[in-house]
Design an enzyme around this catalytic site. Structure first.
Site, short mmCIF file in Angstrom:
data_model
loop_
_atom_site.label_atom_id
_atom_site.label_comp_id
_atom_site.label_asym_id
_atom_site.label_seq_id
_atom_site.Cartn_x
_atom_site.Cartn_y
_atom_site.Cartn_z
CG ASP A 177 -10.72 -6.84 -1.55
OD1 ASP A 177 -9.89 -5.94 -1.40
OD2 ASP A 177 -11.76 -6.94 -0.87
CG HIS A 210 -9.53 -3.36 1.09
ND1 HIS A 210 -10.38 -4.21 0.43
CD2 HIS A 210 -10.33 -2.53 1.82
CE1 HIS A 210 -11.63 -3.91 0.72
NE2 HIS A 210 -11.63 -2.89 1.58
CB SER A 365 -14.39 -3.01 3.24
OG SER A 365 -14.32 -2.51 1.94
#
Length: 427
Positions: A177, A210, A365
Site C-alpha cells: 500500500d 490510504h 480498497s
C-alpha cells in the site's frame, strides 16, 4: 426670398406630420440616431454596428487521465547477461536491477528514442530470455471519494465475531500500500512492521492516508477508536508507492519487489487495496506466490461498471473483492466481471485517519480487508489450509446477493467470517 412660398412650405410640412401615422416621427428620430452612430466611423458605406455576441463561459477541460505506465521504460524478469548486452547494442539502457528472493533478476530498461513502446517491448521479447517483457505499469490505491457520516455498522452487517485473538494463532498478514503513520495511536500495541521499497531513491514519498486506513482496518488496537478486524495478527506492510505531482502510484517494478519481499517474509495472506492494468511480469509474481501457498486478496477497482477488469484482482489466483453499502447494494463505482469473487462492506467504513482520530472511507480498497481478515480467521481455525480449499470454504459461507449463484456484480455473495473460537470448541 418671397414670404408666400416659405409660408406654403411650412403649411405643407405641418400637413404631412398631421396625416402621418402615430409614432412615425419617433421612428425617423431613431433611425437618425443609429445613422449618427455610424458617422463616427467616417465611412459613408459602413454597415450598422452589431451588438457583440454574449460571451460564453470558458469550457472547463477535464483533467488528463494519469499515465498508465512509465514513459520509455520496459520491465523484464530473468533477462540473461548476453541478452542485456545485445539490447545495449540496440540502444537500450539498463536503469535499475534487483535480484528477487528466488535469485531471478528484475530489470528496468530505457528504450531507444527511435522505437515506440510497442516496438521496444517486442524487441526485448524477441530475445531468448526476454519473453516476460512488458511496460512498467502504474498501480494506484483503490480509494473512492471521501464520504460523510458517523460510525458505520459494517461489522454487524456481516456478523463479525469479537474476541477471536485468544482462539488459535492468526497467520502473518502482508499488505502492499502507501505509507503508514506507524505512530498513530491506533497502532499503539499492534504488531505492525513497515518496510519501504526503494528507500533513498530520488522520488517523493507516498502519503500516509490510504495505507494507514487499510492497516487500521486489519490490525488496529482492539480498544481504540478504530479497532482492527484481526487486532492480534502480525502485519508486514510494504510501502511501494511514491508521489508524482498529485498522482500517488506504484510502478510494476516496485510492486513486484514488494510482493517478493512479502513472499520471503513467509506471510500467509496478502492484502492488495490497489489496482492497475495487466502486466506480464506481475502475473508471473502472482503465480509464484500462489504456488508457494500464499493467499492474495485484492480490490476490484473503482473504475465503474463498464471498466475493464483491474489487476491484480483479475488474476485467477487472486480473490477479487467488490464493495457494498449497508443495504447490500453494490458500490456504484465498483468494477464488475466474471473475476469478482466476493462482496464486503466498503461504503462509509469507519477507520483511522492519517494523523490521528478516525473517519469514514468508501471504496473497494476498504472492502478488501474484510475478506483478507475473514481468510485470516479461517486460517487461524484451520492452520495449513490450502488456498484452493480456503476459497471453497469462503464461497460456501457467503450470503448470495443479486442473481442466484455467482454473478458479475457480487461474485459468490457477501463474505461471512468463520468464528475460530467456535471451530476450536467444536468436538
Amino acid at each position: 426670398m418671397p414670404r408666400f412660398p416659405l409660408i406654403f412650405a411650412m403649411l405643407a410640412a405641418m400637413l404631412v406630420l398631421e396625416l402621418a401615422p402615430q409614432g412615425w416621427g419617433m421612428q425617423v428620430a431613431a433611425a437618425w440616431a443609429d445613422d449618427h452612430d455610424d458617422d463616427d466611423d467616417d465611412d459613408d458605406d459602413a454597415q450598422p454596428r452589431r451588438r457583440p455576441a454574449p460571451q460564453q463561459a470558458p469550457r472547463v477541460r477535464a483533467p488528463a487521465p494519469p499515465p498508465a505506465f512509465a514513459a520509455n521504460e520496459i520491465l523484464v524478469r530473468g533477462l540473461a547477461q548476453p541478452d542485456i548486452e545485445a539490447l545495449r547494442a540496440q540502444g537500450f539502457q539498463p536503469l535499475r536491477r534487483a535480484t528477487l528472493s528466488s535469485g531471478e533478476t528484475l530489470i528496468r530498461l530505457r528504450k531507444p528514442r527511435h522505437m515506440t513502446m510497442a516496438e521496444a517491448r517486442a524487441a526485448v521479447r524477441a530475445r531468448e530470455t526476454g519473453g516476460s517483457a512488458d511496460f512498467n505499469h502504474f498501480y494506484r490505491p483503490e480509494q473512492g471519494p471521501a464520504c460523510r457520516g458517523i460510525d458505520c455498522p459494517a461489522r454487524q452487517m456481516i456478523a463479525w465475531p469479537a474476541g477471536t485473538a485468544s482462539c488459535g494463532t492468526a497467520p502473518r498478514i502482508g499488505m502492499v500500500d502507501t505509507g503508514i503513520n506507524a505512530s498513530h495511536p491506533v497502532f499503539a500495541d499492534s504488531r505492525l512492521h513497515v518496510h519501504r521499497i526503494g528507500e533513498g531513491r530520488n522520488v517523493d514519498p507516498s502519503g500516509q492516508i490510504h495505507g494507514t486506513s487499510v492497516a487500521a482496518l486489519l490490525v488496529g488496537q482492539a480498544d481504540s477508536r478504530s479497532p482492527g478486524l484481526v487486532p492480534g495478527a502480525e502485519l508486514i506492510a510494504v510501502d511501494a508507492f511514491h508521489l508524482a505531482g498529485k498522482d500517488e502510484r506504484a510502478d510494476a517494478f516496485d510492486l513486484i519487489e514488494a510482493l517478493d519481499y512479502l513472499g520471503a517474509a513467509k506471510v500467509g495472506i496478502i492484502n492488495l487495496s490497489l489496482a492497475g492494468p495487466h502486466n506480464a511480469a506481475l502475473a508471473r509474481q502472482v503465480r509464484l506466490l500462489d504456488g508457494a501457498g500464499i493467499v492474495m486478496v485484492a480490490a476490484a477497482g473503482n473504475g465503474g461498471p463498464g471498466a475493464k477488469p483491474a489487476y491484480p484482482a483479475a488474476y485467477e489466483p487472486v480473490i477479487a473483492v467488490t464493495a457494498v453499502d449497508r443495504r447490500e447494494q453494490v458500490y456504484r463505482r465498483a468494477g464488475r466481471g466474471k473475476h469478482i469473487d466476493f462482496a464486503a462492506p466498503g461504503v462509509d467504513i469507519w477507520t483511522a485517519a492519517s494523523v490521528s482520530g478516525a473517519r469514514t472511507k468508501t471504496g473497494t480498497s476498504f472492502a478488501a480487508p474484510f475478506v483478507t481478515a475473514a481468510a485470516a480467521l479461517l486460517m487461524q481455525s484451520q492452520p495449513g489450509i490450502a488456498p484452493d480449499m480456503l476459497r471453497v470454504r469462503l464461497q460456501a459461507a457467503a450470503r448470495d446477493l443479486g442473481s442466484k449463484g455467482h454473478d458479475d456484480v457480487f461474485g459468490h455473495g457477501l463474505v461471512i467470517p468463520a468464528n475460530p473460537c467456535m471451530a476450536v470448541a467444536a468436538p
